[in-house]
Write a protein that holds these residues in place. Structure first.
Motif, PDB file in Angstrom:
ATOM      1  N   ARG A 111       0.870  -1.179   0.000  1.00  0.00           N
ATOM      2  CA  ARG A 111       0.000   0.000   0.000  1.00  0.00           C
ATOM      3  C   ARG A 111       0.903   1.223   0.000  1.00  0.00           C
ATOM      4  NH1 ARG A 111      -4.780   0.583   4.296  1.00  0.00           N
ATOM      5  NH2 ARG A 111      -5.560  -1.150   3.087  1.00  0.00           N
ATOM      6  N   ILE A 112       0.915   1.967  -1.075  1.00  0.00           N
ATOM      7  CA  ILE A 112       1.843   3.102  -1.159  1.00  0.00           C
ATOM      8  C   ILE A 112       1.212   4.363  -0.562  1.00  0.00           C
ATOM      9  CG2 ILE A 112       3.195   2.265  -3.107  1.00  0.00           C
ATOM     10  CD1 ILE A 112       1.390   4.219  -4.849  1.00  0.00           C
ATOM     11  N   ARG A 113       2.097   5.295  -0.128  1.00  0.00           N
ATOM     12  CA  ARG A 113       1.637   6.555   0.477  1.00  0.00           C
ATOM     13  C   ARG A 113       1.912   7.742  -0.430  1.00  0.00           C
ATOM     14  NH1 ARG A 113      -1.791   5.334   4.412  1.00  0.00           N
ATOM     15  NH2 ARG A 113      -1.104   3.385   5.284  1.00  0.00           N
ATOM     16  N   SER A 114       2.755   7.548  -1.458  1.00  0.00           N
ATOM     17  CA  SER A 114       3.045   8.663  -2.372  1.00  0.00           C
ATOM     18  C   SER A 114       3.253   8.111  -3.783  1.00  0.00           C
ATOM     19  CB  SER A 114       4.305   9.410  -1.921  1.00  0.00           C
ATOM     20  OG  SER A 114       5.433   8.584  -2.148  1.00  0.00           O
ATOM     21  N   ILE A 115       3.097   9.019  -4.756  1.00  0.00           N
ATOM     22  CA  ILE A 115       3.253   8.614  -6.160  1.00  0.00           C
ATOM     23  C   ILE A 115       4.707   8.181  -6.394  1.00  0.00           C
ATOM     24  CG2 ILE A 115       3.125   9.462  -8.540  1.00  0.00           C
ATOM     25  CD1 ILE A 115       0.987  11.481  -7.441  1.00  0.00           C
ATOM     26  N   ASP A 116       5.615   8.953  -5.780  1.00  0.00           N
ATOM     27  CA  ASP A 116       7.046   8.659  -5.921  1.00  0.00           C
ATOM     28  C   ASP A 116       7.374   7.232  -5.449  1.00  0.00           C
ATOM     29  OD1 ASP A 116       9.227   9.988  -6.868  1.00  0.00           O
ATOM     30  OD2 ASP A 116      10.107  10.093  -4.832  1.00  0.00           O
ATOM     31  N   GLU A 117       6.822   6.895  -4.279  1.00  0.00           N
ATOM     32  CA  GLU A 117       7.049   5.552  -3.737  1.00  0.00           C
ATOM     33  C   GLU A 117       6.524   4.495  -4.726  1.00  0.00           C
ATOM     34  OE1 GLU A 117       4.895   4.802  -0.099  1.00  0.00           O
ATOM     35  OE2 GLU A 117       5.645   2.739   0.032  1.00  0.00           O
ATOM     36  N   GLY A 118       5.347   4.778  -5.290  1.00  0.00           N
ATOM     37  CA  GLY A 118       4.743   3.841  -6.244  1.00  0.00           C
ATOM     38  C   GLY A 118       5.622   3.632  -7.466  1.00  0.00           C
ATOM     39  N   CYS A 119       6.154   4.747  -8.022  1.00  0.00           N
ATOM     40  CA  CYS A 119       6.995   4.637  -9.225  1.00  0.00           C
ATOM     41  C   CYS A 119       8.244   3.803  -8.923  1.00  0.00           C
ATOM     42  CB  CYS A 119       7.422   6.019  -9.710  1.00  0.00           C
ATOM     43  SG  CYS A 119       6.043   7.014 -10.245  1.00  0.00           S
ATOM     44  N   HIS A 120       8.839   4.013  -7.730  1.00  0.00           N
ATOM     45  CA  HIS A 120      10.041   3.254  -7.393  1.00  0.00           C
ATOM     46  C   HIS A 120       9.719   1.772  -7.192  1.00  0.00           C
ATOM     47  CE1 HIS A 120      11.937   7.212  -7.055  1.00  0.00           C
ATOM     48  NE2 HIS A 120      13.003   6.511  -7.460  1.00  0.00           N
ATOM     49  N   CYS A 121       8.597   1.477  -6.564  1.00  0.00           N
ATOM     50  CA  CYS A 121       8.187   0.064  -6.408  1.00  0.00           C
ATOM     51  C   CYS A 121       7.991  -0.574  -7.785  1.00  0.00           C
ATOM     52  CB  CYS A 121       6.869  -0.048  -5.657  1.00  0.00           C
ATOM     53  SG  CYS A 121       6.986   0.370  -3.938  1.00  0.00           S
ATOM     54  N   LEU A 122       7.333   0.174  -8.691  1.00  0.00           N
ATOM     55  CA  LEU A 122       7.084  -0.365 -10.035  1.00  0.00           C
ATOM     56  C   LEU A 122       8.405  -0.598 -10.772  1.00  0.00           C
ATOM     57  CD1 LEU A 122       4.040   1.819 -11.171  1.00  0.00           C
ATOM     58  CD2 LEU A 122       4.034  -0.655 -10.872  1.00  0.00           C
ATOM     59  N   ALA A 123       9.318   0.387 -10.655  1.00  0.00           N
ATOM     60  CA  ALA A 123      10.609   0.265 -11.353  1.00  0.00           C
ATOM     61  C   ALA A 123      11.396  -0.928 -10.810  1.00  0.00           C
ATOM     62  CB  ALA A 123      11.404   1.555 -11.200  1.00  0.00           C
ATOM     63  N   GLU A 124      11.398  -1.095  -9.479  1.00  0.00           N
ATOM     64  CA  GLU A 124      12.108  -2.214  -8.841  1.00  0.00           C
ATOM     65  C   GLU A 124      11.588  -3.556  -9.327  1.00  0.00           C
ATOM     66  OE1 GLU A 124      11.983  -2.387  -4.483  1.00  0.00           O
ATOM     67  OE2 GLU A 124      13.017  -0.452  -4.557  1.00  0.00           O
ATOM     68  N   ALA A 125      10.271  -3.629  -9.500  1.00  0.00           N
ATOM     69  CA  ALA A 125       9.649  -4.907  -9.893  1.00  0.00           C
ATOM     70  C   ALA A 125       9.865  -5.211 -11.378  1.00  0.00           C
ATOM     71  CB  ALA A 125       8.167  -4.877  -9.570  1.00  0.00           C
ATOM     72  N   ALA A 126      10.383  -4.241 -12.131  1.00  0.00           N
ATOM     73  CA  ALA A 126      10.758  -4.424 -13.543  1.00  0.00           C
ATOM     74  C   ALA A 126       9.685  -5.147 -14.361  1.00  0.00           C
ATOM     75  CB  ALA A 126      12.091  -5.161 -13.626  1.00  0.00           C
ATOM     76  N   GLY A 127       8.485  -4.584 -14.380  1.00  0.00           N
ATOM     77  CA  GLY A 127       7.423  -5.144 -15.228  1.00  0.00           C
ATOM     78  C   GLY A 127       6.624  -6.259 -14.574  1.00  0.00           C
ATOM     79  N   LYS A 128       7.017  -6.634 -13.323  1.00  0.00           N
ATOM     80  CA  LYS A 128       6.288  -7.746 -12.680  1.00  0.00           C
ATOM     81  C   LYS A 128       5.301  -7.253 -11.613  1.00  0.00           C
ATOM     82  CE  LYS A 128       9.319 -11.422 -13.836  1.00  0.00           C
ATOM     83  NZ  LYS A 128      10.763 -11.442 -13.897  1.00  0.00           N
ATOM     84  N   ALA A 129       5.029  -5.931 -11.634  1.00  0.00           N
ATOM     85  CA  ALA A 129       4.075  -5.381 -10.658  1.00  0.00           C
ATOM     86  C   ALA A 129       2.868  -4.823 -11.404  1.00  0.00           C
ATOM     87  CB  ALA A 129       4.741  -4.269  -9.852  1.00  0.00           C
ATOM     88  N   ALA A 130       1.768  -4.648 -10.671  1.00  0.00           N
ATOM     89  CA  ALA A 130       0.587  -4.011 -11.261  1.00  0.00           C
ATOM     90  C   ALA A 130       0.016  -3.034 -10.248  1.00  0.00           C
ATOM     91  CB  ALA A 130      -0.465  -5.056 -11.616  1.00  0.00           C
ATOM     92  N   VAL A 131      -0.467  -1.902 -10.763  1.00  0.00           N
ATOM     93  CA  VAL A 131      -1.132  -0.923  -9.905  1.00  0.00           C
ATOM     94  C   VAL A 131      -2.553  -1.423  -9.645  1.00  0.00           C
ATOM     95  CG1 VAL A 131      -1.935   1.463  -9.747  1.00  0.00           C
ATOM     96  CG2 VAL A 131       0.237   0.956 -10.884  1.00  0.00           C
ATOM     97  N   LEU A 132      -2.948  -1.372  -8.375  1.00  0.00           N
ATOM     98  CA  LEU A 132      -4.301  -1.783  -7.997  1.00  0.00           C
ATOM     99  C   LEU A 132      -5.105  -0.535  -7.663  1.00  0.00           C
ATOM    100  CD1 LEU A 132      -6.283  -4.140  -7.061  1.00  0.00           C
ATOM    101  CD2 LEU A 132      -5.363  -3.737  -4.781  1.00  0.00           C
ATOM    102  N   ALA A 133      -6.187  -0.306  -8.418  1.00  0.00           N
ATOM    103  CA  ALA A 133      -7.109   0.789  -8.062  1.00  0.00           C
ATOM    104  C   ALA A 133      -8.343   0.128  -7.445  1.00  0.00           C
ATOM    105  CB  ALA A 133      -7.415   1.625  -9.301  1.00  0.00           C
ATOM    106  N   GLY A 134      -9.458   0.073  -8.175  1.00  0.00           N
ATOM    107  CA  GLY A 134     -10.646  -0.598  -7.636  1.00  0.00           C
ATOM    108  C   GLY A 134     -10.530  -2.116  -7.680  1.00  0.00           C
ATOM    109  N   GLY A 135      -9.692  -2.622  -8.560  1.00  0.00           N
ATOM    110  CA  GLY A 135      -9.479  -4.071  -8.670  1.00  0.00           C
ATOM    111  C   GLY A 135     -10.559  -4.800  -9.451  1.00  0.00           C
ATOM    112  N   THR A 136     -11.538  -4.068 -10.030  1.00  0.00           N
ATOM    113  CA  THR A 136     -12.663  -4.759 -10.676  1.00  0.00           C
ATOM    114  C   THR A 136     -12.281  -5.392 -12.012  1.00  0.00           C
ATOM    115  OG1 THR A 136     -13.467  -2.747 -11.747  1.00  0.00           O
ATOM    116  CG2 THR A 136     -14.358  -3.227  -9.565  1.00  0.00           C
TER     117      THR A 136
END
Ligand SMILES: Cc1cc2nc3c(=O)[nH]c(=O)nc-3n(C[C@H](O)[C@H](O)[C@H](O)COP(=O)(O)OP(=O)(O)OC[C@H]3O[C@@H](n4cnc5c(N)ncnc54)[C@H](O)[C@@H]3O)c2cc1C
Length: 302
Positions: A29-54
């Motif tokens: 659960r991220i607290r900032s956009i910056d944190e999210g971008c770094h998590c995504l970059a670290e995961a190198a294409g193996k992460a997904a952003v979760l919004a509503g999840g529908t």
């Protein structure tokens, strides 16, 4: 759907009756956009952003996607904002559809978009689902897409290399594919405000209220410029925006025939579980006629 939790390395979603195994992933659960971008970059294409999840959770359950990390962006304040005013609007990426539909200023300013959002799933689903999720999922049938295309919206994005603004007409590149890079998060959708535009949205579906579009279509007409903009969904790998069409209001019937020809030559409907290509080709001229009736004959928005 009640909660997401982990047991023995598997994640489950708890439903009213029983559980459904989703797979093995890390939840952040991220607290900032910056944190999210770094998590995504670290995961190198193996992460997904979760919004509503529908969309996302359904795809994970159906083994169509298997992200190693789910990055939940619902608690980032910057993504929860809605600004609607005369100079244009910004819709935060985590804002549930119901918050937009119930926003009087949004409804008055973008009646066709409100109609499109109201046609998505059920009330319960719209309490979770977001506009950003609808476009990032990049379904050819996404109901918000044709309206955002005729309104000339843009997608505001942040990645590890900084922010960029992507015109919605350049955003979709294929079925379930967008121009987003793996480290990028959509922050907001910007929608210009044009008081002179009449807009309308139509959706042909099998079951009213609970179904994806067989065909959807949005139109925007500027009486001053006599220019019509049309966008069509569910008839090609991506939603299709036509080149602006000069309107000849002298003869609406023959003009409708002319526009229908342009539409049919711009799309390539396939047969799928919802309809045959023949049915889609047959319904397109009907929707064109109804759109022109809404925009030209009555001259108003719906
Ligand atoms: C029963 C049912 C009925 C439905 N009916 C309709 C319908 O009538 N019309 C229609 O158009 N859709 C429909 N949908 C699809 C879905 O509900 C919508 O597309 C919804 O708007 C998705 O939003 P979400 O917030 O749940 O997205 P999510 O499922 O959270 O995400 C969808 C995709 O977008 C990505 N994403 C989300 N937010 C961001 C972000 N900020 N930055 C980068 N990537 C992001 C995710 O990683 C994922 O790939 C239906 C779905 C269901 C289950």
């Amino acid at each position: 759907m009640r909660s997401l939790f982990c047991f023995s390395g598997f994640k489950f979603v708890r439903f009213q009756r029983g559980f459904i195994v989703l797979g093995d992933f890390e939840y952040k659960r991220i607290r900032s956009i910056d944190e999210g971008c770094h998590c995504l970059a670290e995961a190198a294409g193996k992460a997904a952003v979760l919004a509503g999840g529908t969309d996302l959770l359904v795809e994970i359950r159906n083994h169509l996607k298997s992200p190693k990390v789910l990055i939940d962006c619902k608690n980032v304040d910057a993504l929860k904002q809605v600004h609607v005013d005369r100079s244009g609007s910004a819709i935060g990426a985590s804002v549930p559809l119901n918050r937009l539909i119930e926003n009087r200023a949004f409804h008055t300013t973008y009646p066709a978009l409100a109609t499109a959002l109201l046609s998505i799933g059920t009330y319960q689903l719209r309490s979770r689902a977001t506009l950003a999720g609808n476009i990032c999922n990049a379904s050819p049938a996404a109901d918000s897409a044709p309206v955002l295309l005729v309104l000339d919206a843009s997608v505001e994005v942040v990645g590890i290399r900084g922010p960029r603004s992507i015109p919605i007409r350049d955003f979709f590149v294929g079925v379930k594919k967008t121009v987003l890079t793996p480290d990028e998060i959509v922050v907001s959708i910007q929608i210009p405000q044009r008081a002179d535009l009449h807009t309308t949205f139509l959706k042909q579906q099998r079951i009213r209220g609970h179904d994806l579009a067989v065909v959807n279509m949005a139109g925007a007409y500027s009486p001053g410029e006599r220019i019509l903009r049309l966008a069509i969904g569910s008839c090609a790998p991506t939603p299709v925006l036509l080149e602006p069409i000069k309107v000849d209001v002298g003869n609406v019937a023959s003009f409708a025939g002319h526009v229908a020809e342009i539409v049919l030559s711009s799309v390539s409907p396939i047969s799928d579980v919802r309809a045959s290509s023949g049915y889609r080709n047959a319904i397109l001229p009907v929707l064109v006629k109804r759109i022109l009736h809404n925009l030209l004959a009555e001259g108003g928005a719906s």
